[in-house]
Write a protein that holds these residues in place. Sequence first.
Motif, mmCIF file in Angstrom:
data_model
loop_
_atom_site.group_PDB
_atom_site.id
_atom_site.type_symbol
_atom_site.label_atom_id
_atom_site.label_comp_id
_atom_site.label_asym_id
_atom_site.label_seq_id
_atom_site.Cartn_x
_atom_site.Cartn_y
_atom_site.Cartn_z
ATOM 1 N N SER A 519 43.107 66.066 -40.995
ATOM 2 C CA SER A 519 42.846 67.480 -40.696
ATOM 3 C C SER A 519 43.866 68.370 -41.399
ATOM 4 C CB SER A 519 42.899 67.731 -39.183
ATOM 5 O OG SER A 519 41.898 67.008 -38.515
ATOM 6 N N ILE A 520 45.111 67.903 -41.419
ATOM 7 C CA ILE A 520 46.160 68.667 -42.112
ATOM 8 C C ILE A 520 45.931 68.619 -43.623
ATOM 9 C CG2 ILE A 520 48.633 68.751 -42.610
ATOM 10 C CD1 ILE A 520 49.094 67.669 -39.746
ATOM 11 N N LYS A 521 45.626 67.427 -44.132
ATOM 12 C CA LYS A 521 45.462 67.275 -45.587
ATOM 13 C C LYS A 521 44.261 68.040 -46.114
ATOM 14 C CE LYS A 521 44.906 63.767 -49.199
ATOM 15 N NZ LYS A 521 44.830 62.302 -49.497
ATOM 16 N N TRP A 522 43.129 67.949 -45.429
ATOM 17 C CA TRP A 522 41.896 68.544 -45.944
ATOM 18 C C TRP A 522 41.720 70.008 -45.535
ATOM 19 C CZ3 TRP A 522 38.625 63.743 -44.201
ATOM 20 C CH2 TRP A 522 38.825 62.691 -45.132
ATOM 21 N N LEU A 523 42.235 70.358 -44.331
ATOM 22 C CA LEU A 523 41.972 71.699 -43.820
ATOM 23 C C LEU A 523 43.233 72.500 -43.500
ATOM 24 C CD1 LEU A 523 39.111 70.746 -41.310
ATOM 25 C CD2 LEU A 523 38.828 71.847 -43.546
ATOM 26 N N GLY A 524 44.395 71.842 -43.543
ATOM 27 C CA GLY A 524 45.630 72.532 -43.148
ATOM 28 C C GLY A 524 45.657 72.851 -41.667
ATOM 29 N N ALA A 649 35.156 71.607 -30.645
ATOM 30 C CA ALA A 649 36.140 71.458 -31.711
ATOM 31 C C ALA A 649 35.721 70.377 -32.691
ATOM 32 C CB ALA A 649 37.499 71.128 -31.116
ATOM 33 N N ALA A 650 35.134 69.285 -32.195
ATOM 34 C CA ALA A 650 34.665 68.202 -33.071
ATOM 35 C C ALA A 650 33.537 68.693 -33.965
ATOM 36 C CB ALA A 650 34.216 67.014 -32.235
ATOM 37 N N SER A 651 32.607 69.427 -33.380
ATOM 38 C CA SER A 651 31.481 69.953 -34.172
ATOM 39 C C SER A 651 31.964 70.915 -35.245
ATOM 40 C CB SER A 651 30.477 70.668 -33.250
ATOM 41 O OG SER A 651 29.927 69.771 -32.312
ATOM 42 N N GLU A 652 32.873 71.802 -34.875
ATOM 43 C CA GLU A 652 33.410 72.769 -35.827
ATOM 44 C C GLU A 652 34.194 72.065 -36.936
ATOM 45 O OE1 GLU A 652 34.329 76.375 -37.651
ATOM 46 O OE2 GLU A 652 32.812 75.857 -36.124
ATOM 47 N N ARG A 656 33.235 72.308 -40.920
ATOM 48 C CA ARG A 656 34.159 72.790 -41.954
ATOM 49 C C ARG A 656 34.324 71.759 -43.063
ATOM 50 N NH1 ARG A 656 39.336 74.107 -38.525
ATOM 51 N NH2 ARG A 656 40.224 74.704 -40.562
ATOM 52 N N LEU A 657 34.337 70.487 -42.692
ATOM 53 C CA LEU A 657 34.491 69.442 -43.712
ATOM 54 C C LEU A 657 33.258 69.341 -44.612
ATOM 55 C CD1 LEU A 657 36.221 66.599 -41.649
ATOM 56 C CD2 LEU A 657 37.231 67.955 -43.490
ATOM 57 N N PHE A 662 32.680 66.852 -51.696
ATOM 58 C CA PHE A 662 32.535 65.522 -51.079
ATOM 59 C C PHE A 662 32.553 65.627 -49.546
ATOM 60 C CE2 PHE A 662 34.572 64.791 -55.203
ATOM 61 C CZ PHE A 662 33.677 63.919 -55.788
ATOM 62 N N GLY A 663 32.068 66.764 -49.059
ATOM 63 C CA GLY A 663 32.108 67.035 -47.629
ATOM 64 C C GLY A 663 31.346 66.039 -46.787
ATOM 65 N N TRP A 664 30.201 65.555 -47.333
ATOM 66 C CA TRP A 664 29.428 64.585 -46.550
ATOM 67 C C TRP A 664 30.228 63.312 -46.285
ATOM 68 C CZ3 TRP A 664 28.459 59.728 -48.436
ATOM 69 C CH2 TRP A 664 28.721 59.514 -49.799
ATOM 70 N N LEU A 665 31.043 62.893 -47.284
ATOM 71 C CA LEU A 665 31.849 61.686 -47.131
ATOM 72 C C LEU A 665 33.008 61.924 -46.166
ATOM 73 C CD1 LEU A 665 32.368 58.773 -48.015
ATOM 74 C CD2 LEU A 665 33.688 59.656 -49.957
ATOM 75 N N LYS A 666 33.659 63.065 -46.336
ATOM 76 C CA LYS A 666 34.770 63.404 -45.441
ATOM 77 C C LYS A 666 34.283 63.520 -43.998
ATOM 78 C CE LYS A 666 37.492 65.921 -48.903
ATOM 79 N NZ LYS A 666 38.000 67.247 -49.329
ATOM 80 N N ALA A 667 33.120 64.176 -43.832
ATOM 81 C CA ALA A 667 32.583 64.375 -42.483
ATOM 82 C C ALA A 667 32.183 63.048 -41.847
ATOM 83 C CB ALA A 667 31.392 65.325 -42.532
ATOM 84 N N LYS A 668 31.628 62.152 -42.681
ATOM 85 C CA LYS A 668 31.223 60.844 -42.159
ATOM 86 C C LYS A 668 32.437 60.050 -41.667
ATOM 87 C CE LYS A 668 28.493 56.749 -43.263
ATOM 88 N NZ LYS A 668 27.652 56.063 -44.284
ATOM 89 N N LEU A 669 33.502 60.040 -42.471
ATOM 90 C CA LEU A 669 34.721 59.335 -42.078
ATOM 91 C C LEU A 669 35.342 59.973 -40.832
ATOM 92 C CD1 LEU A 669 37.009 57.307 -42.512
ATOM 93 C CD2 LEU A 669 38.016 58.889 -44.177
ATOM 94 N N MET A 670 35.418 61.315 -40.836
ATOM 95 C CA MET A 670 36.009 62.000 -39.691
ATOM 96 C C MET A 670 35.177 61.808 -38.440
ATOM 97 S SD MET A 670 38.621 63.779 -38.717
ATOM 98 C CE MET A 670 39.366 64.642 -40.103
#
Length: 890
Positions: A519-524, A649-652, A656-657, A662-670
Motif C-alpha cells: 500500500s505504501i509502495k504503490w499508493l503511498g 476500505a478494502a473495496s476502495e 485505486r489499484l 498493471f492494476g488488474w495484477l496488483k488488485a488481484k494480488l492485494m
Amino acid sequence: MSVYVLDFDHLDKSSLPLVGGKGANLGEMMKAGFPVPSGFCITTEAYRSFLKQSDVMDGFLGRLDRVEADQLGEITALGQDIREHLVTLPVPDDIRTAIIQGWHRSGTDQAYAVRSSATAEDLPTASFAGQQDTYLNVCGEDALLDAVRKCWASLFTDRAISYRARNRFDHRTVQLSVVVQRMVFPEVSGIMFTADPITGHRGTVSIDASYGLGEALVSGLVSADLYQVRSGKLLTKTVSRKKLAIYALPEGGTVKRELPEIQQEMQALDDVRILELAALGEKIKRHYGSEQDIEWCFAQGSFFIVQSRPITSLYPLPDLNIPPGESPHLLVSFGHQQMMTDAMKPMGLSVLRTLIPFGKTGIQAMNEHTAAVGGRVYVDITKLLTVKQARVILPKVLANVDEMIGLGVTELVKRESFVQHLPPAAGVKKGVLRFIRPVLRRVARKLLYAPVTDAHLEVNAYIEASVQKGEIRLSGVTGPERVVRIQEHIGMLLLTIFPQLIPYPLAGIISSRLVNALSIKWLGDTEVVHVLNRGLPGNITSEMGLMIGDLADAARSYPQVIELLRRGDPLQFREQLRQVEGGDAFGLLWDRFIALYGMRCPGEIDITRPRWREDPSTLLPSIVCHMRSMEPGEHRAKFAEGTLEASAAASELLKRLRAQPFGWLKAKLMSRLVCVYRGLMGLREHPKYLMMQHFGLVREGLLDEGRSLVKDGVLNRADEVFYLSLDELLKLTEGERLPGLAALLEQRKEELERFRGMKPPRLMTSEGEIITGRRKLQDVPEGAWVGTPVSAGVIEGIARVVLRPEEANLNRGEIMIAPFTDPGWTPLFHSAVGLVMEVGGLMTHGAVVAREYGLPAVVGIDGATTLIRDGDRIRLDGTRGYVLVLERSE
C-alpha cells in the motif's frame, strides 16, 4: 561488660538482635581482620529500658500501626510528636554509666561517629540504609549522650516510619542500637559496590569517591568520581568536578568548605589506590558470600571500612552452570513476551519451564535452557545466537513482541567479546530448521492459495478435539500417575498446538505486513492497514469482550443484579444471582460466558492464579465499568461499524489499484492478501485460548491432588500445592516426605512477597548485567515519554492508571495506563479510548486488540504507571509513539 554496652571485639553476625545490622557487621568485620575503626555499641536492651520510662509510647505505637506508607501528612505529624517526646526523656542512670564506661575504654580524647543501628537494618532483603540519623565528630560526654538520645528518637523519622510501613515491618518489633565508632578524618571517602548497582553486573566493582567526609557524597552535595574495576583491571574512570567537601572541626561537629580550584577537577584516588580498594571490596564480598555496599575512607595512607551491608536492590542471579571461558549467557524474560511480568509461585514456574519443549532431556523434565529468577521464568537464548543468521533475524522477531527486547539483543550481539566466546552449539541450526520448515510450508500454502473461508471451523474443531483428548487423558487417575500424566501433557502441549495452529495467524501476520508494504509502495498509503484491522471476524478474545458488553446490557434492567456486580461476594456470585430479581435471566448468559471463558483470568499463564469460574472478582468490575462507559448496544454497534469500515476500505483500496498501470495484477494480488489478512488474523488468539483450556484441566488436577494431601495431613490447604514444583508434588504423591516441608512452604511464601516488589529486567546475562537497548528518538515534543507506536491515532483525555483489572475504575473517554495486558484484561478495552503499557510490542495482545478496536496505543514506556498520574490529562500519539502530560492532576 554491661548488657547495655558491648565493644566491637565482642560482636559478630550473630549479635544482630542486640546491636542491629550495622553493629553486627562492624563486629564481624573486625573479627575477620578488616580495617575497621574501633568502638562500641549501645544495645537494644538499653533502648528498651529507655522506652520503658514512657507511659505514652504504647499509644503512639498503636497509632503507627494504623498508618499507611503513603499517608505522608499523618506520618509527619505523628513522627514529630514521638521524636519530641523521646528527646525529653532522661537517659537512665545505669545506661548512662555503661555508656560512659565504654567511652572511657575506647578513649575520652577521641572524636566519635554516632550512628543508629536498627535490628531491621542491613539485612539481605532490606537495607534500611539512611532511615535513621548519624552524628559525626562528637566530642565529650554530654555531646555523646545527647547524640545517643537523638539516635534513639530517629527511629521515628518520617522516612523510617514510611519505609517500615511500605516493607511491612512491625514498628513494635524493630529495635534500635547505637554505634559509637572512633572518627577517621579522611582525605578521601566514598561508597563501593562490589556489583554495578546500575546494570547489575556482578563482576564490576563500582567506586564513588570524593574529598573529606563521605557525608557530602551521601547527601548529594557533590558529584563524586566514579571508578569501575573488573577482573583486577581499571575498566572506566570518570573524574567529576568536586566543588565542596565536608570536614571535621577540632571542637566537634563538621563544616562545609569550598575546595581550591586546582583540586576540584583532580582525581580523588590514584589508579593504584583504586585497585587496592577494589581488592579489599572483593575480600569483604567473599567473607559474606554476597554482594556488598561498603562505606570506606582513606586517611594517612590507609583504607578504613566504616560499614558494609548487603546490596538489596540487585535482581537475583540465574542459577546456570556455565563452563569457564564462555561468553556470559543471555536470558530473555518469558513474562515480558507473554504480557505478565508479576512474580509467580513455584508451581507456576515449574509448569512454564516444563511447557517450553526445545532442548529438553525428556517430556516430563523442566527445560534446561530456562531459569527461575526472582519468581519469573527466563529463557537462555545463547545457543540460538551461535547461528550467525539468528543474530540478525532473532532481534527483529523479538522486537515484534517487545521493541526494547529486540533492541537489547541487537546491542549485545554487537559486542565482539560476546560473539567471540559463544559456546559451541552443534546441530542448533539444523534443529531449528527441522521444526520451522513444515510450519513455513503450511504458512506459504495458506498465504498463496489455500481457501480461508473454512479456517475458523477447522481451528475450532481442532480445539474441541484437543480439549476432549486432554480431559480423557487426565481423568480417571489420581496420585503419582496423574502427576506424571500432567507433566507429560504439559511437556507435549506446545509441540502439538504450535505446528497445527500457528500457521493460521502467522499467515495473517505476514499478509498484514505485505498489505502495508505494498500500500505504501504503490499508493503511498500508510493508514489503510489500520482500518483493515477493524472488526476482524472470529477473534476469540474480541468475542469475549463483546460478551462482556452483552452481560452489562443484560444487567442494566435489574438494579439488584447491578448491586451484586458492585458489592456482592464474588465467590458466592452465581448462588446469589438465584436470590434476586433478574438473576435467572442474567445467569443464563453468565453460564454461557463461563462455559466459554471461565478458564481465563488476568495473568493466566500463571497456572496458580484463580480462574474466573472459581473467583470472578477480577471480572465483575469490568462489567460495571462497561455499564458506566458505554451505552446499551454500543459495543456491538462499534464492532459492526468497524467491520463495515474495513470492508469499505478494502473495496476502495482495490479500486485505486485497478486504476494504476498493471492494476488488474496488483488488485488481484492485494485481494488475495486482504482475504488472507481478514480471514486468518482473527485466529491469532486461538492458540493461547486452547492452551488456557488445557491449563484449566491441569489446574483442576493439581488442586485435586492438593486436597488429597490435605486429607493425608501433608498440607494444611489444597492451594499450598502451588508452592511446590511438579517434581516435588510427584514425590509427595508417591509417599515420600520432604524434610522440613512446613518451613520450606513458609520460606517460599516470604520469597514470593519479596519477589513481588522487584522489577524484572527484560534481558539479563548470567553475570547479572541488565541489557537495555537504545531507542531512536523520534520527532516528539519536549518532555514526552517515547515508546513503541502499535496502534495509530492521536487522542487527548484523562489518564486512568489500572494496576489490576479488579481495581479498574474507567469512565467514559479515559485512557488506560497499565503495566501490561493479556486476554484477561480484554473486558476493559471497550471502556477505554486509548492504551499505554509498560511492556509490549506490535504483535502482543494489547497492541492487536487496540488496533482491532481502533484505540490509539503506545507500549514499552518503562514506569508508565508511575510517570503518569491517575487523573493527568495527556496526549497519546499512537502514530509517532509518545505520551505527553498536558495537565497534572491535583
